[in-house]
Design a protein around this motif. Structure first.
Motif, PDB file in Angstrom:
ATOM      1  N   LEU A   1       5.880  -4.809  -4.039  1.00 31.35           N
ATOM      2  CA  LEU A   1       4.587  -4.759  -3.345  1.00 31.35           C
ATOM      3  C   LEU A   1       4.732  -4.201  -1.928  1.00 31.35           C
ATOM      4  O   LEU A   1       3.870  -3.458  -1.455  1.00 31.35           O
ATOM      5  N   VAL A   2       5.807  -4.581  -1.244  1.00 33.19           N
ATOM      6  CA  VAL A   2       6.029  -4.069   0.113  1.00 33.19           C
ATOM      7  C   VAL A   2       6.057  -2.546   0.102  1.00 33.19           C
ATOM      8  O   VAL A   2       5.415  -1.884   0.941  1.00 33.19           O
ATOM      9  N   MET A   3       6.782  -1.965  -0.852  1.00 31.53           N
ATOM     10  CA  MET A   3       6.914  -0.502  -0.893  1.00 31.53           C
ATOM     11  C   MET A   3       5.680   0.168  -1.484  1.00 31.53           C
ATOM     12  O   MET A   3       5.188   1.173  -0.947  1.00 31.53           O
ATOM     13  N   GLY A   4       5.156  -0.362  -2.595  1.00 29.93           N
ATOM     14  CA  GLY A   4       4.016   0.278  -3.249  1.00 29.93           C
ATOM     15  C   GLY A   4       2.722   0.102  -2.475  1.00 29.93           C
ATOM     16  O   GLY A   4       2.054   1.086  -2.113  1.00 29.93           O
ATOM     17  N   ALA A   5       2.348  -1.162  -2.208  1.00 29.99           N
ATOM     18  CA  ALA A   5       1.107  -1.416  -1.468  1.00 29.99           C
ATOM     19  C   ALA A   5       1.227  -0.937  -0.024  1.00 29.99           C
ATOM     20  O   ALA A   5       0.242  -0.457   0.556  1.00 29.99           O
ATOM     21  N   GLY A   6       2.424  -1.041   0.577  1.00 34.54           N
ATOM     22  CA  GLY A   6       2.620  -0.539   1.936  1.00 34.54           C
ATOM     23  C   GLY A   6       2.397   0.952   2.025  1.00 34.54           C
ATOM     24  O   GLY A   6       1.817   1.452   3.005  1.00 34.54           O
ATOM     25  N   SER A   7       2.837   1.700   1.016  1.00 34.69           N
ATOM     26  CA  SER A   7       2.608   3.152   1.001  1.00 34.69           C
ATOM     27  C   SER A   7       1.123   3.469   0.894  1.00 34.69           C
ATOM     28  O   SER A   7       0.603   4.347   1.605  1.00 34.69           O
ATOM     29  N   GLY A   8       0.425   2.760  -0.003  1.00 34.89           N
ATOM     30  CA  GLY A   8      -1.008   3.000  -0.143  1.00 34.89           C
ATOM     31  C   GLY A   8      -1.775   2.678   1.124  1.00 34.89           C
ATOM     32  O   GLY A   8      -2.667   3.438   1.535  1.00 34.89           O
ATOM     33  N   LEU A   9      -1.433   1.568   1.771  1.00 38.33           N
ATOM     34  CA  LEU A   9      -2.122   1.188   2.998  1.00 38.33           C
ATOM     35  C   LEU A   9      -1.811   2.152   4.135  1.00 38.33           C
ATOM     36  O   LEU A   9      -2.655   2.395   5.004  1.00 38.33           O
ATOM     37  N   THR A  10      -0.614   2.743   4.138  1.00 40.48           N
ATOM     38  CA  THR A  10      -0.268   3.735   5.166  1.00 40.48           C
ATOM     39  C   THR A  10      -1.190   4.946   5.080  1.00 40.48           C
ATOM     40  O   THR A  10      -1.685   5.448   6.102  1.00 40.48           O
TER      41      THR A  10
END
Length: 600
Positions: A379-388
C-alpha cells in the motif's frame, strides 16, 4: 396492522438500511477533497505564502488518515459514540478555522492553525470507521462490495458537495469553511443511531446479489451524471434554475439505494427455515469452520479442511461421562482425562502462537505477522504513487501549458470513485468464482498503474488523461481491495483498528515519493531551466533578473518536469505488484479453503 408494524420495526433494524445509511454518511464525509477550494481564502485572509498552505495540506492529510484512536474507541464503545467524537472534532476544528478566517476571533500562531486543521479533518476518520465497521460486520459475506461502495462514496464526496453548494447563495468564499464544519456533522448526527452492526444473518437472502448489482448500477449512473454535469458547466453558461435542477437530480440519485431494503422488507415473502439454511452466506459458513481449517501441505482436500487448529470453544474442557452399553467404565474415564489434557495442550499452543489466518487479530498480533507488513508496504508503494500523481496534477498541467486543471481533477475524482467501487466488485469476482486470493486483483491494478505512468514517460498524446485515469482508478481500488482482504485475513472484531493503521500507508508513501522525490526532481529541472534562461538573456545583452536561487520563480516547463518521476513511480508500482503477488501466493490455500471448500 400488526404485520405492518412488525415490518416497520424490521425495516429500521435491517442490515440493508444500515448499509444504505452508511453510504449516505460517506457521501458527505469526504471533505478532505474540498481543501483545494478553501485554501485560496485561507491564504489570502491569513496572509500565508504557498509553502505555508502546503504545510496546512499536510496537516489535513494526516488528519484524514491517522485514525488509530477511532479504531481503539470502536473496540469498546457503541457506534454512536464514534459519531459523537467525530462530530465534536469536525465542528471544533473547522469551526475555529472559520472564525479565524473571518476575523471573528484573534489570530493564532501558524502551528496552532495546523492543529485545528488536523483536528477538524480527523473527525472524518470517526465517520469512516463507524460506517465501515458497521457494514463489514453486517455483511461479512460481501466485504469486497461493501468496502468498495463505501470508500467510493467518500471519494465522490467532494464532487457531491460542489454541486449542492452551487444551489446555495453563500455570502462569501469563507462560508464554504462553515459548510465543511457543520455539513458532515449534521448528516452524521441524523444517522448515528441507525448505523450500527446488525448480525442477524438470516436476513441474508438470494436477492442480496441483485441488491448489490442495483447499487452498482446507481454508482455507475451517478459517476456518469457527475461527469456530464461537469462537461455542461465547463462548456455552457448555466442559469441558477438549471443548476438547482441538476442538484435536485443528484440528490435523488443518492437516495435511490433505499429502494433495496424497501423491496426486501415490504415486498418479499417470508423464507422457510429450510430456505434460510440453504441461503446461509458462504462467509458465515467459513467463519464457523475457519478455526478448524488450516493450511496443511497435504493435497487431499478432506485432510486439509480438518487439520491445523481447533477453537477453544470446539474442544470441551471436560468430556461428559455417559453410560456405556459395554466396556469398562474406568477405561472411559481415562479417555475423558486424556481429552481434557489434550484440550489444555491445544489452548496453550494457541496462546503461544497467536491466532491464525481468518481468526480475529488485535493490532499487535497482526503486526507480528509477515502478511500484514507485506500488505502495508504494498500500500505504501502503490497508494503512495497514486496519491503523488493526484497531489501534483496542478503542476503537471502547468508544466505542459494546459490550463484545464479543474477538468483533470474532476476526472481523477470520478476515476477514484470508480476504482473504489470497481475494485471491490472485481476482487469479489475472482475470489468467489475462481477461489483466487483477493490481492491478485490489487497486483493486476498496480501493474495497470505502472503502464499508465510509463505512457506519460513516452510523452504520447493524451498523456495527462491516461496517467490521471489510471492512477485515480488504481488509487481508489487500493482501499476497497486491501481493506476487504485485511478483514478476511485478520478478522472483523478489531477491523476498525487495523483499517486505521493501514490507511496511514498512503500519507507515508506520499511523504517520501511526493514530498522528497518528486519535488526534488521538479526543483532540479526548474533550476536548470532558470540557469539556461539567464545564460540566454546574458548572450542577448538583455536585462534578466531572475536567479536560479529564487525559489518563488522556479517554474519547470515541459514533459521533462515529471517524466523521470513517473518513470520511478512506474517501477515502484511494479514492486508493489510483486509484493501483492507474494502475499497472494502465501494465502492461496487459505482462500481456497475459505470460499471453495465452504460451498461457493
Amino acid at each position: 396492522m400488526v404485520a405492518v408494524n412488525e415490518k416497520v420495526k424490521g425495516f429500521a433494524g435491517h442490515r440493508w438500511v444500515v448499509f444504505v445509511c452508511a453510504m449516505w454518511d460517506m457521501a458527505f464525509a469526504g471533505t478532505s477533497y474540498m481543501f483545494g477550494s478553501i485554501s485560496p481564502v485561507i491564504k489570502s485572509s491569513m496572509g500565508f505564502n504557498q509553502k505555508q498552505v502546503a504545510l496546512l495540506s499536510v496537516a489535513k492529510d494526516l488528519g484524514d488518515n491517522v485514525g488509530l484512536l477511532a479504531g481503539k474507541i470502536s473496540l469498546f464503545s457503541p457506534i454512536w459514540a464514534l459519531f459523537l467524537v467525530g462530530i465534536f472534532q469536525n465542528v471544533l476544528g473547522y469551526g475555529l478555522v472559520w472564525l479565524l478566517v473571518t476575523h471573528r476571533i484573534r489570530s493564532l500562531p501558524f502551528w496552532q492553525l495546523c492543529i485545528l486543521i488536523f483536528v477538524g479533518q480527523n473527525g472524518s476518520t470517526y465517520y469512516n470507521t463507524a460506517a465501515l465497521v458497521s457494514s463489514v460486520q453486517s455483511f461479512p459475506e460481501s466485504r469486497g462490495p461493501v468496502v468498495g461502495i463505501l470508500k467510493g462514496f467518500v471519494g465522490l464526496s467532494g464532487a457531491i458537495w460542489t454541486q449542492i453548494i452551487a444551489i446555495m447563495k453563500l455570502p462569501d468564499q469563507a462560508s464554504l469553511i462553515f459548510i465543511i464544519a457543520v455539513g458532515p456533522a449534521m448528516v452524521s448526527l441524523t444517522l448515528m443511531f441507525i448505523i450500527r452492526p446488525v448480525q442477524s444473518y438470516k436476513q441474508s437472502t438470494a436477492s442480496d446479489g441483485s441488491g448489490f448489482m442495483f447499487i452498482y448500477s446507481i454508482c455507475l449512473l451517478l459517476a456518469a451524471y457527475l461527469m456530464g454535469v461537469l462537461l455542461l458547466e465547463n462548456t455552457l453558461d448555466l442559469d441558477q434554475s438549471t443548476i438547482s435542477l441538476l442538484a435536485v437530480i443528484l440528490i435523488i440519485l443518492i437516495l435511490l439505494p433505499i429502494i433495496v431494503p424497501i423491496l426486501l422488507v415490504f415486498f418479499s415473502g417470508p423464507q422457510s427455515p429450510d430456505q434460510e439454511a440453504l441461503l446461509e452466506p458462504p462467509m458465515l459458513e467459513a467463519s464457523k469452520c475457519k478455526n478448524v481449517v488450516g493450511e496443511s501441505s497435504s493435497t487431499n482436500r478432506s485432510t486439509k479442511v480438518a487439520t491445523h487448529v481447533e477453537n477453544e470453544k470446539n474442544i470441551p474442557p471436560k468430556l461428559e461421562v455417559l453410560p456405556l452399553s459395554e466396556g469398562p467404565r474406568d477405561m472411559f474415564q481415562i479417555q475423558a482425562r486424556l481429552w481434557e489434557a489434550l484440550a489444555k495442550a491445544v489452548r496453550k499452543i494457541k496462546r503461544k502462537n497467536g491466532p491464525h489466518r481468518g481468526e480475529d487479530f488485535t493490532l499487535s498480533q497482526a503486526m507480528a505477522k509477515a502478511d500484514f507488513w507485506i500488505m502495508f508496504f504494498s500500500l505504501v508503494m502503490g497508494a503512495g504513487s497514486g496519491l503523488t500523481i493526484i497531489n501534483n496534477m496542478g503542476q503537471i498541467c502547468q508544466s505542459l501549458g494546459d490550463n484545464n486543471v479543474n477538468v483533470y481533477v474532476s476526472v481523477i475524482s470520478i476515476s477514484n470513485f470508480l476504482g473504489r467501487v470497481g475494485g471491490g466488485y472485481f476482487s469479489e469476482v475472482i475470489v468467489r468464482n475462481f477461489g483466487y486470493p483477493r490481492l491478485v486483483a490489487l497486483a493486476v491494478i498496480q501493474a495497470v498503474m505502472s503502464l499508465g505512468l510509463f505512457y506519460y514517460v513516452l510523452g504520447l498524446a493524451g498523456q495527462v488523461y491516461v496517467v490521471g485515469i489510471s492512477n485515480g482508478f488504481g488509487y481508489g481500488a487500493h482501499w476497497s481491495i486491501a481493506l476487504a482482504a485485511a478483514s478476511e485475513l485478520f478478522g472483523v472484531k478489531n477491523f476498525g483498528t487495523l483499517y486505521n493503521f493501514l490507511t496511514m500507508a498512503s500519507p507515508a508513501g506520499s511523504l517520501f515519493l511526493s514530498g522528497f522525490m518528486a519535488s526534488t526532481i521538479y526543483d532540479y529541472y526548474a533550476e536548470q531551466q532558470a540557469k539556461h534562461r539567464i545564460v540566454g538573456a546574458t548572450k542577448l545583452a538583455m536585462p534578466y533578473y531572475v536567479t536560479a536561487n529564487n525559489n518563488e520563480l522556479l517554474v519547470c516547463e515541459g514533459n521533462i518536469c515529471f517524466s523521470l518521476t513517473c518513470g520511478i513511480l512506474a517501477l515502484v508500482c511494479l514492486c508493489a505488484a510483486s509484493l501483492s503477488s507474494v502475499i497472494s501466493h502465501r494465502t492461496r490455500r487459505f482462500y481456497a479453503q475459505l470460499y471453495v471448500e465452504s460451498g461457493k
